[in-house]
Design a protein around this motif. Structure first.
Motif, short mmCIF file in Angstrom:
data_model
loop_
_atom_site.label_atom_id
_atom_site.label_comp_id
_atom_site.label_asym_id
_atom_site.label_seq_id
_atom_site.Cartn_x
_atom_site.Cartn_y
_atom_site.Cartn_z
N THR A 31 0.85 -1.19 0.00
CA THR A 31 0.00 0.00 0.00
C THR A 31 0.89 1.24 0.00
OG1 THR A 31 -0.02 0.30 2.40
CG2 THR A 31 -1.68 -1.20 1.46
N ASN A 32 0.26 2.40 -0.20
CA ASN A 32 0.95 3.64 0.09
C ASN A 32 0.89 3.85 1.60
OD1 ASN A 32 -1.68 4.48 0.52
ND2 ASN A 32 -1.67 6.06 -1.05
N ARG A 33 1.21 5.04 2.08
CA ARG A 33 1.17 5.30 3.53
C ARG A 33 -0.23 5.01 4.06
NH1 ARG A 33 4.51 7.98 6.84
NH2 ARG A 33 3.61 8.55 8.84
N VAL A 34 -0.30 4.19 5.12
CA VAL A 34 -1.59 3.79 5.66
C VAL A 34 -2.15 4.90 6.55
CG1 VAL A 34 -2.75 2.10 7.15
CG2 VAL A 34 -0.99 1.35 5.54
N HIS A 35 -3.46 5.14 6.41
CA HIS A 35 -4.18 6.04 7.32
C HIS A 35 -4.72 5.18 8.45
CE1 HIS A 35 -6.85 9.09 8.89
NE2 HIS A 35 -7.82 8.19 8.86
N TRP A 36 -4.12 5.31 9.63
CA TRP A 36 -4.54 4.54 10.80
C TRP A 36 -5.59 5.33 11.55
CZ3 TRP A 36 -2.95 -0.23 10.48
CH2 TRP A 36 -1.73 -0.52 9.84
N ILE A 37 -6.59 4.66 12.10
CA ILE A 37 -7.71 5.34 12.75
C ILE A 37 -7.41 5.64 14.22
CG2 ILE A 37 -10.14 5.15 13.41
CD1 ILE A 37 -10.48 3.53 10.77
N GLU B 40 -4.62 4.28 16.42
CA GLU B 40 -3.20 4.43 16.75
C GLU B 40 -2.43 4.61 15.47
OE1 GLU B 40 -1.19 1.87 20.07
OE2 GLU B 40 -2.61 0.62 18.99
N GLU B 41 -1.47 5.48 15.46
CA GLU B 41 -0.75 5.82 14.22
C GLU B 41 0.71 5.43 14.30
OE1 GLU B 41 -0.53 7.83 10.49
OE2 GLU B 41 -2.35 7.91 11.61
N PRO B 42 1.17 4.32 13.76
CA PRO B 42 0.46 3.06 13.50
C PRO B 42 0.29 2.26 14.80
CG PRO B 42 2.74 2.92 12.73
CD PRO B 42 2.56 4.29 13.33
N LEU C 110 2.58 -3.16 15.67
CA LEU C 110 3.23 -3.07 14.37
C LEU C 110 4.55 -2.29 14.48
CD1 LEU C 110 3.12 -3.75 11.37
CD2 LEU C 110 1.66 -1.76 11.03
N VAL C 111 4.56 -1.24 15.27
CA VAL C 111 5.78 -0.46 15.48
C VAL C 111 6.83 -1.30 16.21
CG1 VAL C 111 6.76 1.56 16.66
CG2 VAL C 111 4.55 1.74 15.48
N ARG C 112 6.39 -2.00 17.26
CA ARG C 112 7.30 -2.77 18.10
C ARG C 112 7.87 -3.97 17.35
NH1 ARG C 112 3.78 -3.54 21.77
NH2 ARG C 112 3.25 -5.68 21.21
N GLU C 113 7.01 -4.74 16.71
CA GLU C 113 7.42 -6.00 16.07
C GLU C 113 7.80 -5.83 14.60
OE1 GLU C 113 7.61 -8.63 18.02
OE2 GLU C 113 6.57 -7.71 19.72
N PHE D 49 -7.82 -2.73 6.86
CA PHE D 49 -7.29 -3.66 7.85
C PHE D 49 -8.15 -3.69 9.10
CE2 PHE D 49 -3.74 -1.78 5.44
CZ PHE D 49 -3.44 -2.91 4.68
N TYR D 50 -8.35 -4.89 9.65
CA TYR D 50 -9.21 -5.10 10.82
C TYR D 50 -8.50 -5.97 11.84
CZ TYR D 50 -12.95 -3.67 7.66
OH TYR D 50 -13.72 -2.97 6.77
N LYS D 51 -8.81 -5.71 13.13
CA LYS D 51 -8.41 -6.58 14.24
C LYS D 51 -9.71 -6.86 14.97
CE LYS D 51 -4.24 -7.54 16.21
NZ LYS D 51 -3.23 -8.42 15.74
N GLY D 52 -10.23 -8.09 14.86
CA GLY D 52 -11.56 -8.37 15.40
C GLY D 52 -12.58 -7.53 14.66
N ASP D 53 -13.45 -6.85 15.38
CA ASP D 53 -14.47 -6.00 14.75
C ASP D 53 -13.96 -4.59 14.48
OD1 ASP D 53 -16.32 -8.02 14.86
OD2 ASP D 53 -17.16 -7.37 16.78
N GLU D 54 -12.76 -4.28 14.96
CA GLU D 54 -12.25 -2.91 14.85
C GLU D 54 -11.55 -2.68 13.51
OE1 GLU D 54 -9.07 0.12 17.02
OE2 GLU D 54 -9.16 -1.98 17.64
N CYS D 55 -11.95 -1.61 12.83
CA CYS D 55 -11.25 -1.20 11.61
C CYS D 55 -10.01 -0.42 12.04
CB CYS D 55 -12.15 -0.33 10.74
SG CYS D 55 -11.31 0.20 9.23
N LEU D 56 -8.83 -0.91 11.65
CA LEU D 56 -7.56 -0.28 12.04
C LEU D 56 -7.20 0.89 11.15
CD1 LEU D 56 -5.42 -3.49 12.66
CD2 LEU D 56 -6.61 -2.09 14.37
N GLY D 57 -7.51 0.76 9.85
CA GLY D 57 -7.14 1.79 8.90
C GLY D 57 -7.10 1.24 7.49
#
Length: 126
Positions: A18-24, A26-28, A32-35, A82-90
Motif C-alpha cells: 500500500t501507500n502510507r496507511v491512514h490509521w484510525i 493508533e498511528e500506527p 506493528l511499530v514494536r514487532e 485492515f481489521y483486528k476483530g471488529d475494529e477497523c484499524l485503517g
C-alpha cells in the motif's frame, strides 16, 4: 490481461503493497511499530470476506501485506482495509501487487524460484 476463466491462477495474488496507511486509532498500531509485523485481517472490496494477513511496516509508513491464502483480482488503486476483530484499524491505497499464483507456479514447474526479473515486474500503480 484477460484470463481464460474467472478462477485462473493468474488472477490470484498473496502479496501487495500500500501507500502510507491512514490509521484510525493508533498511528500506527503499537504492535506493528514494536514487532515491525502484525497479524490482522484485510479486505479490498466492501462485501468481501475478511482474509487473514500479516502486515510488514515500511520506513515510509506504507505496508507490505502477505495474505494467508491468495485473493482474486487485487488491483492497484483499490484500498486495502485492515481489521483486528471488529475494529477497523485503517486503510491504504494498493500501489503494487506481487506475482500471481500462476507466475509462481510457472517458477515451481521449472524447478526454481521466480527470477529477479519476474519479481521486478511487480507493477507500480499508474
Amino acid at each position: 490481461f484477460k484470463a481464460p476463466s474467472r478462477d485462473h491462477p493468474a488472477l490470484y495474488r498473496d502479496l501487495l503493497r500500500t501507500n502510507r496507511v491512514h490509521w484510525i486509532a493508533e498511528e500506527p498500531p503499537a504492535e506493528l511499530v514494536r514487532e515491525k509485523m502484525m497479524e490482522c485481517h484485510f479486505r479490498f472490496r466492501h462485501q468481501m470476506a475478511l482474509v487473514p494477513c500479516v502486515l510488514t511496516l515500511n520506513q515510509d509508513g506504507s505496508v507490505w501485506v502477505t495474505l494467508v491464502k491468495p485473493a482474486r483480482a487485487i488491483t492497484p488503486g483499490q484500498f486495502a482495509v485492515f481489521y483486528k476483530g471488529d475494529e477497523c484499524l485503517g486503510s491504504g491505497k494498493i500501489v503494487r501487487i506481487g506475482p500471481s499464483v500462476y507466475t509462481m507456479q510457472q517458477g515451481k514447474n521449472r524447478g526454481e524460484n521466480p527470477k529477479k526479473e519476474e519479481i521486478d515486474k511487480i507493477e507500480p500503480a499508474t
